[in-house]
Scaffold this motif. Structure first.
Motif, PDB file in Angstrom:
ATOM      1  N   ALA A  78       0.839  -1.199   0.000  1.00 44.50           N
ATOM      2  CA  ALA A  78       0.000   0.000   0.000  1.00 44.50           C
ATOM      3  C   ALA A  78       0.877   1.253   0.000  1.00 44.50           C
ATOM      4  CB  ALA A  78      -0.909   0.001   1.221  1.00 44.50           C
ATOM      5  N   VAL A  79       0.468   2.226  -0.787  1.00 48.53           N
ATOM      6  CA  VAL A  79       1.207   3.488  -0.851  1.00 48.53           C
ATOM      7  C   VAL A  79       0.654   4.431   0.215  1.00 48.53           C
ATOM      8  CG1 VAL A  79       1.839   5.450  -2.288  1.00 48.53           C
ATOM      9  CG2 VAL A  79       1.615   3.182  -3.308  1.00 48.53           C
ATOM     10  N   THR A  80       1.506   4.770   1.171  1.00 48.32           N
ATOM     11  CA  THR A  80       1.081   5.629   2.268  1.00 48.32           C
ATOM     12  C   THR A  80       1.276   7.094   1.886  1.00 48.32           C
ATOM     13  OG1 THR A  80       1.761   3.942   3.845  1.00 48.32           O
ATOM     14  CG2 THR A  80       1.413   6.163   4.702  1.00 48.32           C
ATOM     15  N   PRO A  81       0.256   7.926   2.050  1.00 50.00           N
ATOM     16  CA  PRO A  81       0.421   9.356   1.763  1.00 50.00           C
ATOM     17  C   PRO A  81       1.576   9.941   2.572  1.00 50.00           C
ATOM     18  CG  PRO A  81      -1.892   8.822   2.067  1.00 50.00           C
ATOM     19  CD  PRO A  81      -1.118   7.594   2.459  1.00 50.00           C
ATOM     20  N   LYS A  82       2.293  10.880   1.982  1.00 52.85           N
ATOM     21  CA  LYS A  82       3.470  11.469   2.609  1.00 52.85           C
ATOM     22  C   LYS A  82       3.226  12.932   2.902  1.00 52.85           C
ATOM     23  CE  LYS A  82       8.380  12.412   1.765  1.00 52.85           C
ATOM     24  NZ  LYS A  82       9.482  12.309   0.776  1.00 52.85           N
ATOM     25  N   LEU A 112       3.503  26.410  -7.421  1.00 57.02           N
ATOM     26  CA  LEU A 112       2.719  25.592  -6.506  1.00 57.02           C
ATOM     27  C   LEU A 112       3.517  25.293  -5.249  1.00 57.02           C
ATOM     28  CD1 LEU A 112       1.552  23.052  -9.230  1.00 57.02           C
ATOM     29  CD2 LEU A 112       0.225  24.981  -8.369  1.00 57.02           C
ATOM     30  N   ILE A 113       2.890  25.488  -4.105  1.00 52.68           N
ATOM     31  CA  ILE A 113       3.499  25.121  -2.829  1.00 52.68           C
ATOM     32  C   ILE A 113       2.922  23.762  -2.441  1.00 52.68           C
ATOM     33  CG2 ILE A 113       3.964  25.826  -0.468  1.00 52.68           C
ATOM     34  CD1 ILE A 113       5.042  27.724  -2.626  1.00 52.68           C
ATOM     35  N   VAL A 114       3.768  22.749  -2.437  1.00 48.38           N
ATOM     36  CA  VAL A 114       3.318  21.372  -2.202  1.00 48.38           C
ATOM     37  C   VAL A 114       3.466  21.026  -0.731  1.00 48.38           C
ATOM     38  CG1 VAL A 114       3.662  18.957  -2.825  1.00 48.38           C
ATOM     39  CG2 VAL A 114       3.968  20.729  -4.542  1.00 48.38           C
ATOM     40  N   TYR A 115       2.372  20.527  -0.137  1.00 47.71           N
ATOM     41  CA  TYR A 115       2.369  20.178   1.282  1.00 47.71           C
ATOM     42  C   TYR A 115       2.401  18.679   1.528  1.00 47.71           C
ATOM     43  CZ  TYR A 115       0.881  25.040   1.761  1.00 47.71           C
ATOM     44  OH  TYR A 115       0.814  26.409   1.690  1.00 47.71           O
ATOM     45  N   ALA A 116       1.969  17.888   0.534  1.00 48.16           N
ATOM     46  CA  ALA A 116       1.911  16.437   0.750  1.00 48.16           C
ATOM     47  C   ALA A 116       1.811  15.724  -0.595  1.00 48.16           C
ATOM     48  CB  ALA A 116       0.709  16.076   1.619  1.00 48.16           C
ATOM     49  N   TYR A 117       2.102  14.431  -0.553  1.00 51.50           N
ATOM     50  CA  TYR A 117       1.928  13.561  -1.711  1.00 51.50           C
ATOM     51  C   TYR A 117       0.910  12.480  -1.347  1.00 51.50           C
ATOM     52  CZ  TYR A 117       6.025  15.690  -3.896  1.00 51.50           C
ATOM     53  OH  TYR A 117       6.903  16.586  -4.453  1.00 51.50           O
ATOM     54  N   ILE A 118      -0.155  12.380  -2.141  1.00 54.16           N
ATOM     55  CA  ILE A 118      -1.141  11.328  -1.929  1.00 54.16           C
ATOM     56  C   ILE A 118      -0.524   9.983  -2.279  1.00 54.16           C
ATOM     57  CG2 ILE A 118      -3.420  10.447  -2.587  1.00 54.16           C
ATOM     58  CD1 ILE A 118      -3.528  13.040  -1.026  1.00 54.16           C
ATOM     59  N   ASN A 119       0.215   9.939  -3.369  1.00 54.05           N
ATOM     60  CA  ASN A 119       0.959   8.761  -3.812  1.00 54.05           C
ATOM     61  C   ASN A 119       2.071   9.258  -4.736  1.00 54.05           C
ATOM     62  OD1 ASN A 119      -0.408   9.233  -6.356  1.00 54.05           O
ATOM     63  ND2 ASN A 119      -2.145   8.086  -5.516  1.00 54.05           N
ATOM     64  N   LYS A 120       2.635   8.366  -5.540  1.00 54.96           N
ATOM     65  CA  LYS A 120       3.758   8.743  -6.387  1.00 54.96           C
ATOM     66  C   LYS A 120       3.356   9.664  -7.537  1.00 54.96           C
ATOM     67  CE  LYS A 120       6.557   4.639  -5.452  1.00 54.96           C
ATOM     68  NZ  LYS A 120       7.247   3.465  -6.062  1.00 54.96           N
ATOM     69  N   VAL A 121       2.076   9.715  -7.851  1.00 55.92           N
ATOM     70  CA  VAL A 121       1.654  10.487  -9.035  1.00 55.92           C
ATOM     71  C   VAL A 121       0.765  11.675  -8.698  1.00 55.92           C
ATOM     72  CG1 VAL A 121       1.848   8.489 -10.547  1.00 55.92           C
ATOM     73  CG2 VAL A 121      -0.321   8.963  -9.423  1.00 55.92           C
ATOM     74  N   THR A 122       0.345  11.809  -7.455  1.00 53.53           N
ATOM     75  CA  THR A 122      -0.582  12.880  -7.085  1.00 53.53           C
ATOM     76  C   THR A 122      -0.072  13.642  -5.870  1.00 53.53           C
ATOM     77  OG1 THR A 122      -2.432  11.520  -7.881  1.00 53.53           O
ATOM     78  CG2 THR A 122      -2.977  13.452  -6.554  1.00 53.53           C
ATOM     79  N   GLY A 133      -6.175  25.805  -3.701  1.00 52.12           N
ATOM     80  CA  GLY A 133      -5.350  24.605  -3.672  1.00 52.12           C
ATOM     81  C   GLY A 133      -6.141  23.343  -3.918  1.00 52.12           C
ATOM     82  N   GLY A 134      -5.422  22.216  -3.903  1.00 53.45           N
ATOM     83  CA  GLY A 134      -6.047  20.919  -4.109  1.00 53.45           C
ATOM     84  C   GLY A 134      -5.059  19.931  -4.691  1.00 53.45           C
ATOM     85  N   ARG A 135      -5.591  18.844  -5.206  1.00 54.15           N
ATOM     86  CA  ARG A 135      -4.747  17.796  -5.769  1.00 54.15           C
ATOM     87  C   ARG A 135      -4.403  18.097  -7.232  1.00 54.15           C
ATOM     88  NH1 ARG A 135      -7.247  12.149  -3.256  1.00 54.15           N
ATOM     89  NH2 ARG A 135      -7.442  12.921  -1.115  1.00 54.15           N
ATOM     90  N   PHE A 136      -3.257  17.563  -7.645  1.00 53.48           N
ATOM     91  CA  PHE A 136      -2.857  17.710  -9.042  1.00 53.48           C
ATOM     92  C   PHE A 136      -1.818  16.643  -9.375  1.00 53.48           C
ATOM     93  CE2 PHE A 136       0.258  20.110  -6.677  1.00 53.48           C
ATOM     94  CZ  PHE A 136       1.452  19.905  -7.355  1.00 53.48           C
ATOM     95  N   PRO A 137      -1.688  16.258 -10.665  1.00 54.76           N
ATOM     96  CA  PRO A 137      -0.697  15.250 -11.059  1.00 54.76           C
ATOM     97  C   PRO A 137       0.713  15.809 -10.993  1.00 54.76           C
ATOM     98  CG  PRO A 137      -1.878  16.064 -12.972  1.00 54.76           C
ATOM     99  CD  PRO A 137      -2.566  16.652 -11.777  1.00 54.76           C
ATOM    100  N   VAL A 138       1.631  15.036 -10.439  1.00 55.44           N
ATOM    101  CA  VAL A 138       2.997  15.497 -10.245  1.00 55.44           C
ATOM    102  C   VAL A 138       3.700  15.747 -11.577  1.00 55.44           C
ATOM    103  CG1 VAL A 138       5.240  14.871  -9.274  1.00 55.44           C
ATOM    104  CG2 VAL A 138       3.152  14.304  -8.037  1.00 55.44           C
ATOM    105  N   ASP A 139       3.369  14.972 -12.618  1.00 51.82           N
ATOM    106  CA  ASP A 139       4.135  15.036 -13.863  1.00 51.82           C
ATOM    107  C   ASP A 139       3.892  16.296 -14.686  1.00 51.82           C
ATOM    108  OD1 ASP A 139       1.590  14.543 -14.713  1.00 51.82           O
ATOM    109  OD2 ASP A 139       2.049  12.705 -15.821  1.00 51.82           O
ATOM    110  N   ILE A 140       3.010  17.192 -14.230  1.00 50.47           N
ATOM    111  CA  ILE A 140       2.799  18.438 -14.990  1.00 50.47           C
ATOM    112  C   ILE A 140       3.672  19.562 -14.453  1.00 50.47           C
ATOM    113  CG2 ILE A 140       0.391  17.783 -15.405  1.00 50.47           C
ATOM    114  CD1 ILE A 140      -0.332  20.156 -13.506  1.00 50.47           C
ATOM    115  N   SER A 141       4.552  19.260 -13.496  1.00 51.55           N
ATOM    116  CA  SER A 141       5.366  20.316 -12.888  1.00 51.55           C
ATOM    117  C   SER A 141       6.748  19.776 -12.536  1.00 51.55           C
ATOM    118  CB  SER A 141       4.673  20.846 -11.628  1.00 51.55           C
ATOM    119  OG  SER A 141       4.492  19.788 -10.696  1.00 51.55           O
TER     120      SER A 141
END
Length: 219
Positions: A78-82, A112-122, A133-141
């Protein structure tokens, strides 16, 4: 004069054995059909029937080889949010329009100021241009030089709230959770924050529901 069969467990009579197998198959087929018609067929019986018939199917290159069900596929961990101890700064190179208000709106060049990672891609972050703010895909930045460090303004929730029903962008919170303030409204009665427990973002009222966490300098 008839000769007695010399069939034995160690030296079976092929003709008798063939006849016995045919009878057993007919009896088994009748029982299985009855169970199917009456709803008594279980998954265990279906699995056993599959194991019995598998060695004799056309796709089996060796009909004498008894096949066994394949071992279960390994379960992916399981991928734990970070949750980030220190926020990261990223710059978008592609636009992003999410499905709802839980996703941040982004145009190329936005910081974008990133506070957490839901998983490896979000990721979860705050757009400094839109102040939302909100969720977004990591690969666009991509990561860039961080903004000047500012001591985080964190509020401790004293009571629970599911958010305002009239405004879906209101942030839900529970007693004991921490809210990181991303932006304070001009009227000083509300703010836009990040819930560090639920990794969600939204509006909160600045009232007696919260108390500010004081950062005392080390002496």
């Amino acid at each position: 004069m008839e000769t007695k069969s010399k069939s034995s467990p160690t030296n079976p009579d092929i003709a008798l054995l063939t006849l016995d197998v045919k009878m057993q198959i007919r009896i088994l087929y009748a029982k299985v059909t009855f169970l199917q018609e009456t709803g008594g067929m279980t998954k265990e019986i279906e699995r056993m029937m599959t194991q019995i018939t598998a060695p004799y199917t056309k796709d089996n290159p060796n009909p004498l080889l008894i096949t066994r069900p394949p071992p279960p596929a390994p379960v992916a961990p399981a991928v734990t949010p970070k949750l980030l101890l220190k926020a990261e700064t990223m710059q978008a190179h592609s636009e992003y329009i999410g499905p709802d208000w839980k996703h941040v709106l982004i145009k190329p060049g936005d910081i974008l100021i990133v506070y957490a990672y839901i998983n490896k891609v979000t990721a979860v972050g705050f757009n400094t241009r839109t102040h939302l703010g909100g969720r977004f895909p990591v690969d666009i930045s991509k990561k860039v030089e961080p903004q000047p460090y500012v001591e985080p303004d964190i509020l401790l929730c004293l009571i629970s709230s599911c958010g305002e029903n009239s405004d879906p962008s209101s942030l839900a919170f529970k007693s004991g959770q921490y809210i990181r303030v991303c932006r304070r409204e001009k009227d000083a009665r509300s703010a836009y924050g990040f819930n560090q427990s639920t990794l969600s973002m939204g509006k909160i009222p600045l009232n007696n529901n919260f108390t500010k966490v004081e950062w005392h300098k080390a002496t």
